[in-house]
Design an enzyme around this catalytic site. Structure first.
Site: not given
Ligand code: FAD
Ligand code: DHB
Length: 389
Positions: A72, A200, A292, A296, A384
């Site tokens: 991604h 998200y 979550p 990570k 990220y």
């Protein structure tokens, strides 16, 4: 039985560590409380950092991940109808890999026999002994008999509820904890994902996450109150809720289907210091938990294992004693940075039951800032994809 390194727990941390040590000819035995089927039945993390995929590649076990995983280039933060894309590839030059923890575990398990990595499943009542001495050992029960393994080192890779952390005397340890007033209800379903990249979403009704395992298998989560039960969430209610919280664009593409798995996980931040006591070394969830948000947990287990394997390999192959001594400090430096990122993203994207109008304005202001600032997006992106080791 005698071995050089005895590992407690055959989750991703234990299996990765076992393989990295075996690759250097170090003798390892892993002792796991559950059965292999049980370990493979747990649906957990879905997004791998380069740090983690690099370890799989280094072991020569990355072929299926590269064939079936989904690289991604970005993900989205949603707030009501607003969608902010974080272009991680453009901002960091790196991608993340969508490949489930179950599949990582399966690949590591499958390669164990041919690489001489012994895993003892269904080991009951694992107990650690003499971790402060030069001859630590562990005992467990299997097939009605008590067995003992003597080792040079014990590695506690037994997750948050395992016995390893308890073997460190409270007088030499500190635990830092934050428990969040909500959980995540996750659903896995064989339907195409509603989006190519993860979303998200911060919604007035609570957080939601759209994720996936493949082009035909979706993984979704919604924030739920701590007293809610799976029975309160029949599939239809969950799909309806996702359609509202993920925003109109995702809702238009949402394919519903029967759940293959549904579970509720509490959210917690937790760090235990130090990660070494005598000849006991902790790695992964046994030493720390992140909420979550940001994916990570598994990746942090992998970075611990990177540092720990380097320390143990240095000990055995180069007679280097400093690596073991410095392991905890090195691992914790990265752990705390991931704790910060996961905590921050959790605060930004969830609705807290005791949150007031000011807290909400802070979220909106931060999302406004992220939407308008390349610097802010870069900061999120570099966390990220995973901070450097
Ligand atoms: P674990 O995977 O917990 O492995 C520990 C192993 O030790 C297990 O196999 C366990 O059976 C074994 N063990 C425990 N006790 C004993 C004992 N007494 N004797 C022997 N063996 C023992 N992270 C994300 O990034 N994204 C997610 O969506 C996500 N979802 C999660 C959902 C849940 C319900 C949980 C619990 C965690 C989730 N995580 C997620 C976190 C991520 O899965 C963990 O960070 C990761 O599994 C850590 O790996 P580990 O090997 O350290 O621990
Ligand atoms: C998944 C889980 C996460 O916690 C996350 O941040 C992203 C994806 C998942 O299970 O797919």
């Amino acid at each position: 039985m005698r071995t050089q390194v005895a590992i407690i727990g055959a989750g991703p941390a234990g299996l990765l560590l076992g393989h990295l040590l075996r690759a250097e000819g170090i003798d390892v035995i892993i002792v796991e409380r559950a059965s292999s089927d049980y370990v493979l039945g747990r649906i957990r993390a879905g997004v791998l950092e380069r740090t983690t995929t690099d370890l799989m590649d280094r072991l020569g076990l990355g072929a299926r991940m590269h064939a079936e995983g989904l690289p991604h280039d970005g993900f989205h933060l949603a707030d009501g109808e607003r969608l902010i894309r974080i272009d991680i590839a453009a901002l960091t030059g790196r991608q993340v890999m969508v490949y489930g923890q179950t599949e990582v575990t399966r690949d590591l398990m499958a390669a164990a026999p041919e690489r001489g990595l012994q895993i003892i499943y269904d080991a009951a009542n694992v107990a650690l002994h003499d971790v402060e001495s030069d001859r630590p050992s562990l005992t467990f029960e299997k097939d009605g008999a008590v067995r003992r393994i003597e080792a040079d080192f014990l590695c506690g890779c037994d997750g948050f509820h395992g016995p390893s952390r308890q073997a460190v005397p409270p007088s030499v340890a500190s635990a830092y904890e934050k428990v969040y007033p909500f959980g995540w209800l996750g659903i896995l379903a064989d339907v195409p994902p509603c989006t190519h990249e993860l979303i998200y979403a911060n919604h007035a009704r609570g957080f939601a996450l759209a994720s996936m395992r493949s082009e035909t298998r979706s993984r979704y989560y919604v924030q739920v109150a701590l007293d809610e039960k799976i029975e309160d969430w029949p599939d239809d209610r969950l799909w309806d809720e996702l359609a509202v919280r993920l925003g109109p664009e995702a809702a238009a593409n949402l394919t519903r289907g029967p759940s293959l798995e549904k579970s509720i996980a509490p959210l917690r931040s937790f760090v235990f210091e130090p990660m070494r006591h005598g000849r006991l070394l902790l790695a992964g969830d046994s030493a720390h938990i992140v909420p979550p948000t940001g994916a990570k947990g598994l990746n942090l287990a992998a970075s611990d294992v990177h540092y720990l394997s380097e320390a143990l390999i240095g000990h055995y192959l180069r007679n280097d004693r400093d690596g073991i001594a410095g392991y905890s400090r090195k691992a914790l430096a990265r752990v705390w940075k991931s704790e910060r990122f996961s905590w921050q993203l959790t605060r930004l994207m969830h609705r807290f039951p005791d949150g007031d109008a000011f807290d909400r304005r802070m979220q909106v202001a931060e999302l406004d800032y992220i939407a308008s600032s390349t610097a802010a997006q870069t900061s999120i992106a570099e966390n990220y994809v995973g901070l450097p080791l």
